[in-house]
Design a protein around this motif. Structure first.
Motif, PDB file in Angstrom:
ATOM      1  N   ASP A   1     -11.365   7.786   0.527  1.00  0.00           N
ATOM      2  CA  ASP A   1     -10.167   7.249   1.161  1.00  0.00           C
ATOM      3  C   ASP A   1     -10.278   5.720   1.255  1.00  0.00           C
TER       4      ASP A   1
ATOM      5  N   GLU B   1      -3.640  -1.494  -0.577  1.00  0.00           N
ATOM      6  CA  GLU B   1      -3.330  -0.469   0.432  1.00  0.00           C
ATOM      7  C   GLU B   1      -1.912   0.058   0.328  1.00  0.00           C
TER       8      GLU B   1
ATOM      9  N   ASN C   1      -2.178   2.726  -2.167  1.00  0.00           N
ATOM     10  CA  ASN C   1      -3.361   3.571  -2.032  1.00  0.00           C
ATOM     11  C   ASN C   1      -4.210   3.558  -3.302  1.00  0.00           C
TER      12      ASN C   1
END
Length: 56
Positions: A2, A32, A35
């Motif tokens: 992640d 971010e 992702n």
């Protein structure tokens, strides 16, 4: 993987083994908003933009 773990690896002073498609890569940059992580293939030097979930 992640985003949080990717950030920890980028900010660490040690070497962490990260793989993308079974190849060792170096984490370069985190995006971010999408992702994604920019990675550098340690064997070929090629750079790729990949979804963070595809990193091991």
């Amino acid at each position: 993987m992640d985003i949080k773990r990717a950030r920890e690896i980028i900010n660490s002073t040690g070497m962490t083994n990260v793989k993308y498609n079974e190849k060792s890569v170096w984490l370069e940059n985190i995006i971010e908003a999408t992702n994604e992580v920019e990675v550098k293939d340690l064997e070929t030097g090629e750079r790729h933009l990949v979804d963070v979930s595809k990193l091991v």
